[in-house]
Design an enzyme around this catalytic site. Structure first.
Site, PDB file in Angstrom:
ATOM      1  N   GLN A 245      61.808  20.915  98.128  1.00 47.17           N
ATOM      2  CA  GLN A 245      60.347  21.019  97.385  1.00 47.17           C
ATOM      3  C   GLN A 245      59.442  20.931  98.690  1.00 47.17           C
ATOM      4  OE1 GLN A 245      60.610  20.244  92.804  1.00 47.17           O
ATOM      5  NE2 GLN A 245      61.780  19.441  93.443  1.00 47.17           N
ATOM      6  N   ASN A 246      59.340  20.178  99.593  1.00 41.33           N
ATOM      7  CA  ASN A 246      58.384  19.834 100.557  1.00 41.33           C
ATOM      8  C   ASN A 246      58.085  20.609 101.232  1.00 41.33           C
ATOM      9  OD1 ASN A 246      58.264  17.092  99.157  1.00 41.33           O
ATOM     10  ND2 ASN A 246      60.063  16.564 100.378  1.00 41.33           N
TER      11      ASN A 246
ATOM     12  N   ASP B 258      55.768  19.966 103.909  1.00 41.53           N
ATOM     13  CA  ASP B 258      55.935  19.275 104.944  1.00 41.53           C
ATOM     14  C   ASP B 258      56.974  19.195 106.476  1.00 41.53           C
ATOM     15  OD1 ASP B 258      57.824  17.167 105.305  1.00 41.53           O
ATOM     16  OD2 ASP B 258      56.679  15.863 103.277  1.00 41.53           O
TER      17      ASP B 258
ATOM     18  N   HIS C  12      59.510  25.761  98.852  1.00 38.68           N
ATOM     19  CA  HIS C  12      58.364  26.027  98.553  1.00 38.68           C
ATOM     20  C   HIS C  12      57.502  26.492  99.886  1.00 38.68           C
ATOM     21  CE1 HIS C  12      58.430  23.706  94.583  1.00 38.68           C
ATOM     22  NE2 HIS C  12      59.191  24.732  94.238  1.00 38.68           N
TER      23      HIS C  12
ATOM     24  N   CYS D 230      43.501  38.404 109.867  1.00 35.76           N
ATOM     25  CA  CYS D 230      45.135  38.887 109.347  1.00 35.76           C
ATOM     26  C   CYS D 230      44.760  39.455 111.475  1.00 35.76           C
ATOM     27  CB  CYS D 230      45.741  39.633 108.829  1.00 35.76           C
ATOM     28  SG  CYS D 230      47.500  40.089 109.328  1.00 35.76           S
TER      29      CYS D 230
ATOM     30  N   GLY E 210      63.638  11.814  95.380  1.00 37.17           N
ATOM     31  CA  GLY E 210      62.597  11.837  95.144  1.00 37.17           C
ATOM     32  C   GLY E 210      61.910  12.674  94.703  1.00 37.17           C
TER      33      GLY E 210
ATOM     34  N   SER F 282      60.313  14.260  90.821  1.00 38.81           N
ATOM     35  CA  SER F 282      60.260  14.456  89.167  1.00 38.81           C
ATOM     36  C   SER F 282      61.304  15.246  88.703  1.00 38.81           C
ATOM     37  CB  SER F 282      58.275  14.273  88.862  1.00 38.81           C
ATOM     38  OG  SER F 282      58.382  15.608  89.029  1.00 38.81           O
TER      39      SER F 282
HETATM   40  P1  OAD Z   1      56.179  14.471  92.364  1.00 39.47           P
HETATM   41  O1  OAD Z   1      55.223  14.042  93.161  1.00 39.47           O
HETATM   42  O2  OAD Z   1      56.190  15.808  90.987  1.00 39.47           O
HETATM   43  O3  OAD Z   1      57.599  13.577  92.342  1.00 39.47           O
HETATM   44  C1  OAD Z   1      57.480  12.419  93.162  1.00 39.47           C
HETATM   45  C2  OAD Z   1      58.771  11.913  92.700  1.00 39.47           C
HETATM   46  O4  OAD Z   1      59.272  10.853  93.632  1.00 39.47           O
HETATM   47  C3  OAD Z   1      58.708  11.018  91.298  1.00 39.47           C
HETATM   48  O5  OAD Z   1      59.547  10.655  90.368  1.00 39.47           O
HETATM   49  C4  OAD Z   1      58.175   9.677  91.755  1.00 39.47           C
HETATM   50  O6  OAD Z   1      58.747   8.505  91.776  1.00 39.47           O
HETATM   51  C5  OAD Z   1      59.575   9.590  93.353  1.00 39.47           C
HETATM   52  N1  OAD Z   1      59.479   8.552  94.332  1.00 39.47           N
HETATM   53  C6  OAD Z   1      58.110   8.266  94.856  1.00 39.47           C
HETATM   54  N2  OAD Z   1      58.416   7.220  95.740  1.00 39.47           N
HETATM   55  C7  OAD Z   1      59.408   7.573  95.679  1.00 39.47           C
HETATM   56  C8  OAD Z   1      60.277   7.182  97.218  1.00 39.47           C
HETATM   57  N3  OAD Z   1      59.706   5.649  98.076  1.00 39.47           N
HETATM   58  N4  OAD Z   1      62.376   6.925  96.954  1.00 39.47           N
HETATM   59  C9  OAD Z   1      62.152   7.922  95.869  1.00 39.47           C
HETATM   60  N5  OAD Z   1      61.086   8.424  95.175  1.00 39.47           N
HETATM   61  C10 OAD Z   1      60.031   8.194  95.428  1.00 39.47           C
HETATM   62  O7  OAD Z   1      57.236  15.915  93.950  1.00 39.47           O
HETATM   63  P2  OAD Z   1      57.861  16.588  93.800  1.00 39.47           P
HETATM   64  O8  OAD Z   1      58.947  16.452  92.495  1.00 39.47           O
HETATM   65  O9  OAD Z   1      58.340  16.621  94.652  1.00 39.47           O
HETATM   66  O10 OAD Z   1      54.738  22.263  94.701  1.00 39.47           O
HETATM   67  O11 OAD Z   1      56.660  17.834  93.468  1.00 39.47           O
HETATM   68  C11 OAD Z   1      57.620  19.189  92.919  1.00 39.47           C
HETATM   69  C12 OAD Z   1      56.590  20.092  93.301  1.00 39.47           C
HETATM   70  O12 OAD Z   1      55.333  19.753  92.331  1.00 39.47           O
HETATM   71  C13 OAD Z   1      56.041  19.974  94.440  1.00 39.47           C
HETATM   72  O13 OAD Z   1      56.935  21.068  95.217  1.00 39.47           O
HETATM   73  C14 OAD Z   1      55.061  20.736  94.600  1.00 39.47           C
HETATM   74  C15 OAD Z   1      54.169  19.929  93.012  1.00 39.47           C
HETATM   75  O14 OAD Z   1      53.610  20.930  91.947  1.00 39.47           O
HETATM   76  C16 OAD Z   1      53.877  23.265  95.134  1.00 39.47           C
HETATM   77  O15 OAD Z   1      53.126  23.111  94.869  1.00 39.47           O
HETATM   78  C17 OAD Z   1      54.347  24.813  94.296  1.00 39.47           C
END
Ligand code: OAD
Length: 254
Positions: free
Chosen positions: A109-110, A112, A127, A155, A195, A197
Protein backbone atom coordinates in the site's frame (compact mmCIF):
# COMPACT_ATOMS: atom_id res chain seq x y z
CA UNK A 1 30.17 2.50 24.52
CA UNK A 2 28.87 -1.05 24.34
CA UNK A 3 25.40 -1.76 23.08
CA UNK A 4 23.09 -4.05 24.97
CA UNK A 5 22.20 -6.83 22.54
CA UNK A 6 18.45 -7.01 21.94
CA UNK A 7 16.77 -10.29 22.84
CA UNK A 8 16.56 -12.72 19.93
CA UNK A 9 13.24 -13.03 18.15
CA UNK A 10 11.44 -16.31 18.67
CA UNK A 11 10.37 -17.40 15.19
CA UNK A 12 7.85 -20.19 15.83
CA UNK A 13 9.37 -23.40 14.39
CA UNK A 14 6.12 -24.27 12.49
CA UNK A 15 6.34 -20.86 10.79
CA UNK A 16 9.97 -21.38 9.76
CA UNK A 17 8.95 -24.83 8.50
CA UNK A 18 6.00 -23.44 6.52
CA UNK A 19 8.26 -20.84 4.89
CA UNK A 20 10.92 -23.41 4.04
CA UNK A 21 8.31 -25.60 2.35
CA UNK A 22 6.39 -22.78 0.65
CA UNK A 23 6.32 -22.50 -3.11
CA UNK A 24 4.52 -19.16 -3.24
CA UNK A 25 5.03 -16.45 -0.65
CA UNK A 26 3.31 -13.07 -0.58
CA UNK A 27 4.22 -10.13 1.63
CA UNK A 28 1.64 -7.37 1.88
CA UNK A 29 3.07 -4.22 3.40
CA UNK A 30 1.80 -0.96 4.84
CA UNK A 31 3.22 2.25 6.21
CA UNK A 32 4.69 0.57 9.31
CA UNK A 33 7.40 -1.04 7.16
CA UNK A 34 8.72 2.40 6.27
CA UNK A 35 8.35 3.86 9.78
CA UNK A 36 11.91 2.83 10.68
CA UNK A 37 13.09 4.76 7.60
CA UNK A 38 11.54 7.93 9.05
CA UNK A 39 8.51 8.00 6.74
CA UNK A 40 5.43 8.84 8.84
CA UNK A 41 2.59 6.31 9.03
CA UNK A 42 -1.06 7.38 8.72
CA UNK A 43 -2.88 6.16 11.83
CA UNK A 44 -0.30 5.95 14.61
CA UNK A 45 -1.77 8.06 17.40
CA UNK A 46 0.82 10.82 17.74
CA UNK A 47 3.05 10.57 14.71
CA UNK A 48 0.60 9.43 12.01
CA UNK A 49 -0.21 11.83 9.18
CA UNK A 50 -3.95 11.55 9.78
CA UNK A 51 -3.45 12.69 13.39
CA UNK A 52 -2.04 15.96 12.08
CA UNK A 53 -3.79 16.48 8.75
CA UNK A 54 -7.32 15.99 7.52
CA UNK A 55 -7.32 13.42 4.71
CA UNK A 56 -10.46 14.99 3.27
CA UNK A 57 -8.61 18.32 2.86
CA UNK A 58 -5.56 16.75 1.22
CA UNK A 59 -6.20 13.29 -0.17
CA UNK A 60 -9.36 13.43 -2.29
CA UNK A 61 -10.17 14.47 -5.87
CA UNK A 62 -12.50 17.12 -4.38
CA UNK A 63 -9.67 18.60 -2.32
CA UNK A 64 -7.51 18.79 -5.44
CA UNK A 65 -10.29 20.49 -7.41
CA UNK A 66 -10.82 22.97 -4.56
CA UNK A 67 -7.19 23.86 -3.86
CA UNK A 68 -4.74 22.20 -6.27
CA UNK A 69 -1.72 24.15 -4.95
CA UNK A 70 -2.34 23.05 -1.35
CA UNK A 71 -2.65 19.38 -2.29
CA UNK A 72 0.33 19.59 -4.65
CA UNK A 73 2.52 21.20 -1.95
CA UNK A 74 1.55 18.64 0.69
CA UNK A 75 2.50 15.78 -1.64
CA UNK A 76 5.72 17.59 -2.59
CA UNK A 77 6.59 17.77 1.12
CA UNK A 78 5.94 14.03 1.51
CA UNK A 79 7.94 13.31 -1.66
CA UNK A 80 10.92 15.16 -0.15
CA UNK A 81 10.73 13.01 2.99
CA UNK A 82 10.64 9.84 0.87
CA UNK A 83 13.56 10.96 -1.32
CA UNK A 84 15.70 11.55 1.77
CA UNK A 85 14.69 8.23 3.37
CA UNK A 86 16.70 5.03 3.01
CA UNK A 87 15.34 1.48 2.97
CA UNK A 88 15.62 -0.14 6.42
CA UNK A 89 16.43 -3.74 7.48
CA UNK A 90 12.77 -4.73 6.95
CA UNK A 91 12.83 -3.65 3.29
CA UNK A 92 16.18 -5.39 2.79
CA UNK A 93 14.93 -8.61 4.41
CA UNK A 94 11.95 -8.71 2.02
CA UNK A 95 14.30 -8.29 -0.94
CA UNK A 96 16.37 -11.20 0.41
CA UNK A 97 13.24 -13.31 0.93
CA UNK A 98 12.48 -12.96 -2.78
CA UNK A 99 15.85 -14.61 -3.49
CA UNK A 100 15.31 -17.58 -1.19
CA UNK A 101 11.74 -18.71 -1.97
CA UNK A 102 10.64 -20.15 -5.34
CA UNK A 103 7.96 -17.51 -6.05
CA UNK A 104 7.48 -14.20 -4.28
CA UNK A 105 5.09 -11.29 -4.71
CA UNK A 106 5.37 -8.09 -2.76
CA UNK A 107 2.04 -6.25 -2.54
CA UNK A 108 2.31 -2.81 -1.01
CA UNK A 109 0.00 0.00 0.00
CA UNK A 110 3.07 2.20 0.29
CA UNK A 111 3.70 4.88 -2.29
CA UNK A 112 7.31 5.57 -1.27
CA UNK A 113 9.18 3.26 -3.66
CA UNK A 114 11.46 2.02 -0.84
CA UNK A 115 10.86 -1.67 -1.62
CA UNK A 116 12.23 -1.22 -5.15
CA UNK A 117 15.18 0.75 -3.80
CA UNK A 118 15.93 -2.15 -1.42
CA UNK A 119 16.00 -4.57 -4.37
CA UNK A 120 12.53 -6.15 -4.38
CA UNK A 121 11.53 -6.94 -7.95
CA UNK A 122 8.06 -8.44 -8.19
CA UNK A 123 6.15 -5.51 -6.68
CA UNK A 124 2.43 -4.73 -6.93
CA UNK A 125 1.76 -1.12 -5.95
CA UNK A 126 -1.87 -0.89 -4.85
CA UNK A 127 -1.93 2.85 -4.09
CA UNK A 128 0.40 4.21 -6.77
CA UNK A 129 3.76 5.90 -6.29
CA UNK A 130 4.41 9.36 -4.89
CA UNK A 131 7.56 9.76 -7.00
CA UNK A 132 5.42 9.83 -10.18
CA UNK A 133 2.87 12.33 -11.41
CA UNK A 134 0.22 11.93 -14.05
CA UNK A 135 -2.19 14.18 -15.86
CA UNK A 136 -5.45 14.64 -13.97
CA UNK A 137 -7.36 14.52 -17.28
CA UNK A 138 -5.61 12.39 -19.93
CA UNK A 139 -3.51 10.21 -17.60
CA UNK A 140 -0.23 11.02 -19.38
CA UNK A 141 2.80 10.22 -17.18
CA UNK A 142 5.67 12.65 -17.88
CA UNK A 143 9.25 11.48 -17.32
CA UNK A 144 10.21 14.83 -15.87
CA UNK A 145 8.34 17.83 -14.56
CA UNK A 146 9.04 21.02 -12.61
CA UNK A 147 9.50 19.56 -9.14
CA UNK A 148 10.13 22.96 -7.59
CA UNK A 149 6.72 24.23 -8.74
CA UNK A 150 4.52 25.39 -5.86
CA UNK A 151 1.36 24.58 -7.86
CA UNK A 152 0.64 21.72 -10.27
CA UNK A 153 2.27 22.33 -13.66
CA UNK A 154 0.24 21.75 -16.86
CA UNK A 155 0.31 18.46 -18.76
CA UNK A 156 2.53 18.67 -21.85
CA UNK A 157 -0.08 16.70 -23.85
CA UNK A 158 -3.43 18.26 -22.96
CA UNK A 159 -2.71 21.23 -20.70
CA UNK A 160 -4.72 19.98 -17.69
CA UNK A 161 -3.11 19.93 -14.25
CA UNK A 162 -0.59 17.25 -13.26
CA UNK A 163 -1.34 15.41 -9.99
CA UNK A 164 0.52 12.86 -7.84
CA UNK A 165 0.13 9.33 -9.24
CA UNK A 166 -1.39 7.97 -6.05
CA UNK A 167 -4.82 6.67 -5.13
CA UNK A 168 -6.95 9.17 -3.21
CA UNK A 169 -9.94 8.46 -0.97
CA UNK A 170 -12.96 7.71 -3.08
CA UNK A 171 -10.87 6.57 -6.07
CA UNK A 172 -10.57 3.09 -7.55
CA UNK A 173 -7.32 1.18 -7.19
CA UNK A 174 -5.45 0.44 -10.43
CA UNK A 175 -7.40 -2.53 -11.84
CA UNK A 176 -4.36 -4.55 -12.87
CA UNK A 177 -2.75 -4.12 -9.44
CA UNK A 178 -5.76 -5.36 -7.51
CA UNK A 179 -6.21 -8.31 -9.90
CA UNK A 180 -2.56 -9.30 -9.47
CA UNK A 181 -2.78 -8.92 -5.68
CA UNK A 182 -5.93 -11.05 -5.38
CA UNK A 183 -4.46 -13.77 -7.58
CA UNK A 184 -1.21 -13.79 -5.59
CA UNK A 185 -3.18 -14.04 -2.32
CA UNK A 186 -5.28 -16.92 -3.66
CA UNK A 187 -2.21 -18.84 -4.77
CA UNK A 188 -0.03 -18.15 -1.73
CA UNK A 189 1.17 -20.83 0.67
CA UNK A 190 2.40 -18.26 3.17
CA UNK A 191 0.99 -14.73 3.33
CA UNK A 192 2.83 -12.13 5.44
CA UNK A 193 0.99 -8.95 6.35
CA UNK A 194 3.45 -6.40 7.65
CA UNK A 195 3.12 -2.92 9.16
CA UNK A 196 -0.47 -2.24 8.20
CA UNK A 197 -3.43 -1.34 10.40
CA UNK A 198 -5.54 -3.65 8.19
CA UNK A 199 -8.43 -1.22 8.07
CA UNK A 200 -8.20 0.06 4.49
CA UNK A 201 -9.97 -1.98 1.83
CA UNK A 202 -9.47 -3.68 -0.51
CA UNK A 203 -5.91 -4.29 0.81
CA UNK A 204 -7.31 -5.54 4.13
CA UNK A 205 -9.25 -8.31 2.42
CA UNK A 206 -6.11 -9.92 0.94
CA UNK A 207 -5.08 -11.90 4.05
CA UNK A 208 -8.67 -13.16 4.35
CA UNK A 209 -8.53 -14.34 0.73
CA UNK A 210 -5.20 -16.05 1.43
CA UNK A 211 -6.51 -17.70 4.60
CA UNK A 212 -9.65 -19.02 2.92
CA UNK A 213 -7.42 -20.42 0.16
CA UNK A 214 -5.46 -22.37 2.79
CA UNK A 215 -2.42 -20.14 3.31
CA UNK A 216 -0.53 -19.71 6.56
CA UNK A 217 -1.17 -16.05 7.45
CA UNK A 218 1.45 -14.17 9.47
CA UNK A 219 1.00 -10.74 10.97
CA UNK A 220 4.02 -8.59 11.83
CA UNK A 221 3.00 -5.50 13.77
CA UNK A 222 3.91 -4.23 17.26
CA UNK A 223 0.22 -3.74 18.03
CA UNK A 224 -3.04 -5.63 17.60
CA UNK A 225 -5.10 -5.08 14.43
CA UNK A 226 -8.49 -6.38 13.26
CA UNK A 227 -6.58 -9.14 11.44
CA UNK A 228 -4.74 -10.41 14.55
CA UNK A 229 -7.38 -12.86 15.81
CA UNK A 230 -7.49 -14.73 12.51
CA UNK A 231 -3.74 -14.79 11.77
CA UNK A 232 -1.99 -18.16 12.06
CA UNK A 233 1.09 -16.54 13.62
CA UNK A 234 1.55 -13.06 15.07
CA UNK A 235 4.99 -11.50 15.55
CA UNK A 236 4.65 -8.46 17.81
CA UNK A 237 7.85 -6.75 16.74
CA UNK A 238 8.86 -3.89 14.46
CA UNK A 239 9.28 -5.13 10.90
CA UNK A 240 12.95 -4.10 10.87
CA UNK A 241 13.54 -6.64 13.62
CA UNK A 242 11.06 -9.41 12.76
CA UNK A 243 11.67 -9.68 9.01
CA UNK A 244 15.46 -10.21 9.15
CA UNK A 245 14.89 -12.83 11.89
CA UNK A 246 12.29 -14.57 9.74
CA UNK A 247 14.55 -14.74 6.71
CA UNK A 248 17.49 -15.88 8.85
CA UNK A 249 15.29 -18.63 10.28
CA UNK A 250 14.74 -20.14 6.84
CA UNK A 251 18.11 -19.36 5.27
CA UNK A 252 20.80 -18.33 7.75
CA UNK A 253 23.24 -15.77 6.42
CA UNK A 254 26.55 -17.29 5.31
P1 OAD B 1 -1.46 2.90 9.00
O1 OAD B 1 -0.83 4.18 9.44
O2 OAD B 1 -2.94 2.81 9.03
O3 OAD B 1 -0.93 1.69 9.90
C1 OAD B 1 0.44 1.54 10.13
C2 OAD B 1 0.61 0.28 10.96
O4 OAD B 1 2.00 0.03 11.09
C3 OAD B 1 0.03 0.35 12.38
O5 OAD B 1 -0.77 -0.78 12.61
C4 OAD B 1 1.28 0.34 13.28
O6 OAD B 1 1.08 -0.37 14.49
C5 OAD B 1 2.26 -0.39 12.41
N1 OAD B 1 3.67 -0.06 12.68
C6 OAD B 1 4.21 1.09 13.12
N2 OAD B 1 5.54 1.00 13.19
C7 OAD B 1 5.86 -0.25 12.78
C8 OAD B 1 7.08 -0.97 12.62
N3 OAD B 1 8.26 -0.41 12.89
N4 OAD B 1 7.01 -2.25 12.16
C9 OAD B 1 5.83 -2.83 11.86
N5 OAD B 1 4.64 -2.20 12.00
C10 OAD B 1 4.66 -0.94 12.45
O7 OAD B 1 -0.86 2.56 7.56
P2 OAD B 1 -1.46 1.61 6.44
O8 OAD B 1 -2.12 0.42 7.03
O9 OAD B 1 -0.38 1.40 5.45
O10 OAD B 1 -3.83 5.16 1.74
O11 OAD B 1 -2.56 2.55 5.81
C11 OAD B 1 -3.26 2.11 4.70
C12 OAD B 1 -3.61 3.26 3.81
O12 OAD B 1 -4.28 4.27 4.55
C13 OAD B 1 -2.41 3.97 3.22
O13 OAD B 1 -1.91 3.33 2.07
C14 OAD B 1 -2.99 5.31 2.88
C15 OAD B 1 -3.79 5.56 4.13
O14 OAD B 1 -4.89 6.43 3.97
C16 OAD B 1 -3.75 6.04 0.73
O15 OAD B 1 -3.04 7.02 0.79
C17 OAD B 1 -4.60 5.68 -0.45
Amino acid sequence: MTETPSPPIEVPPPLAEALRGARRVVASTGAGVSAESGVPTFRDALTGLWARYDPMELGTPEAFARDPALVWSWFAWRRDIVRRAEPNPGHHALARLEDVVPSFTLVTQNVDGLHARAGSRNIVELHGNILRVRCSRCGHVPHAWDEAATAPPPCEVCGALLRPDVVWFGEQLPERAIEDAVLAAQESDVFLTVGTSSVVFPAAILPEIARSSGAVVVEINPIETPLSPSATHVLRYPSGVALPALVDAIRPRA
